[in-house]
Scaffold this active site. Sequence first.
Site, PDB file in Angstrom:
ATOM      1  N   THR A  86      -7.727  -4.518  -1.133  1.00  0.00           N
ATOM      2  CA  THR A  86      -8.901  -4.930  -1.936  1.00  0.00           C
ATOM      3  C   THR A  86      -8.375  -5.599  -3.204  1.00  0.00           C
ATOM      4  OG1 THR A  86      -8.915  -2.712  -2.919  1.00  0.00           O
ATOM      5  CG2 THR A  86     -10.396  -3.099  -1.052  1.00  0.00           C
ATOM      6  N   LYS A 223     -11.027   7.920  -7.864  1.00  0.00           N
ATOM      7  CA  LYS A 223      -9.820   7.094  -7.755  1.00  0.00           C
ATOM      8  C   LYS A 223      -9.703   6.121  -8.917  1.00  0.00           C
ATOM      9  CE  LYS A 223      -6.248   4.946  -6.470  1.00  0.00           C
ATOM     10  NZ  LYS A 223      -5.455   4.740  -5.289  1.00  0.00           N
ATOM     11  N   GLY A 276       2.562  -2.296 -14.778  1.00  0.00           N
ATOM     12  CA  GLY A 276       2.403  -3.404 -13.833  1.00  0.00           C
ATOM     13  C   GLY A 276       2.099  -2.807 -12.469  1.00  0.00           C
ATOM     14  N   CYS A 279      -1.554  -1.746  -8.433  1.00  0.00           N
ATOM     15  CA  CYS A 279      -2.693  -0.819  -8.539  1.00  0.00           C
ATOM     16  C   CYS A 279      -3.302  -0.734  -9.931  1.00  0.00           C
ATOM     17  CB  CYS A 279      -2.270   0.569  -8.056  1.00  0.00           C
ATOM     18  SG  CYS A 279      -1.898   0.596  -6.320  1.00  0.00           S
ATOM     19  N   LYS A 332       8.483  -1.226 -11.155  1.00  0.00           N
ATOM     20  CA  LYS A 332       8.991   0.084 -11.594  1.00  0.00           C
ATOM     21  C   LYS A 332      10.154   0.429 -10.689  1.00  0.00           C
ATOM     22  CE  LYS A 332       6.311   3.211  -8.793  1.00  0.00           C
ATOM     23  NZ  LYS A 332       5.464   4.390  -8.761  1.00  0.00           N
ATOM     24  N   ARG A 339       4.754  -7.238  -7.454  1.00  0.00           N
ATOM     25  CA  ARG A 339       3.376  -7.661  -7.724  1.00  0.00           C
ATOM     26  C   ARG A 339       2.953  -7.180  -9.117  1.00  0.00           C
ATOM     27  NH1 ARG A 339       0.372  -5.389  -2.521  1.00  0.00           N
ATOM     28  NH2 ARG A 339       1.815  -3.644  -2.955  1.00  0.00           N
TER      29      ARG A 339
END
Length: 465
Positions: A86, A223, A276, A279, A332, A339
Amino acid sequence: MRISVIGCGYVGLVTGTCLAEAGHEVICTDNDPERIASLKAGVVPIYEPYLDAMLAANQRAQRLSFTSDAGETVRAGEAIFICVGTPPLENGEADLSAIDDVARMIATEARESKLVVEKSTVPAQTGQQLKRVLEVYRRNGTVQFRVASNPEFLREGTAVEDFLHPDRIVFGVEDEVSERQLREIYRPILERKFRCSVHMNACPATQPPTLVVTTINSAELIKHASNSFLAMKISFANMIADLCEKVGADIKEVTRAMGMDQRIGPRFLDAGLGFGGFCLPKDVQAFIRLAERSGVDFNMLKEAERVNKEKIRRALWGVKDKQGGVLGLAFKANTDDIRFAPSLDVLRKLLAEGAEVRAYDQEAMDRTSAVFPQVRCCREPYEVAQDADALLILTEWEEFRQLDWKRVHGLMARPLVIDGRNLLNPAAMLESGFEYYCFGRPMESAAAPLVLPQISKTNAVGITA
Ligand code: UDX
């Protein structure tokens, strides 16, 4: 139980593989036939510790299979987990088109009643939309669809462990049948009765996960709210780091003491370049858009987003026409994912300033080379330091903390280190003769006020304040 998984990205692969590991019979599909072909061959298209071995083992045990036949997948499972992406739309809203497509496909392909489970991260009220689409496109009048939400809280780099040993499992359901079915699916994890290849069956004696059974809307909101709160915590630490620089305090000391308060907790208070990844940035945006649509003021979250963008913007050090070294590309540590990684902005800036850029990351170099072929990816960190005019640390890989910094000092043209992850010890770096900058830490000569010294062409580091 027979379980279908639609979407073999991060969430789908970890969900499908771990549910197979827990003893279920899982069939997975994806609309990318190449991805299915490589998965059938046991090749996992993402770097995630433990996943490839677990996937191969469950394929061998015939508990896990992959197919491009979406119809077969829909018909195979009693429960269908929707795990499609999404991604954010231009305006920050979550793009739900893949969810819509999958719902239509399920509605037309199903021959028996199904439990349809949202696993993808979606804004609240998406479940109602999903129910409507299933109803409208249902081909077989005897088929009943029950919809549920089961958000994931997986972190890249520890996703398998997070799935098998979660803090909580959330069910958003509308009826007891759906709740019972989801309890059955998660029973091995709830009762910790599964073979754990992360801990080789010597799992730490932590509490079993807490099960939260609520409505679909609440589950969806849990969430977004959880990820947004984590983002706010990071931005709060970054804001305090700015103040520390002004008043001569130490962000590490401040957050360590803050975290001792159990109401605050020590995690997600590491100041640095900002958050970053695929998510947090997009979930924060989608949550802000949801609030706006609902007429709720989310300025607090907008501010957390602004602080984060500002942090990355202010970290855009330039090394005009000189050689810049970059340690860390992934968003990370322990992942190959770039991304929405802060490194992307930094590389863009360095290249735009005509710098020759060398970079190293133990996992994310291939993905970076695909985006920035002009960046010279090195086999090891010391090669990056060779003749560099500045070294930028952008990802918190433990490997960088363990480097022989005295050796690095000897290799660099100018011993200037900018530590975007507060990874190193300022005093030790100064002692080793480095010019060392980081976030929110007091250091005699190198306290990192946001305005670094303007460096003329001769010494080649221009800083945008
Ligand atoms: C996140 C959530 O943690 C997870 O629950 C959700 O399911 C998916 O999104 P992930 O994207 O893997 O997981 O990354 P996370 O570990 O949360 O880190 C996000 C970003 O925040 C990274 O860029 C990380 O470097 C940064 N970060 C994290 C900080 O800057 N400071 C911190 O203290 C922690």
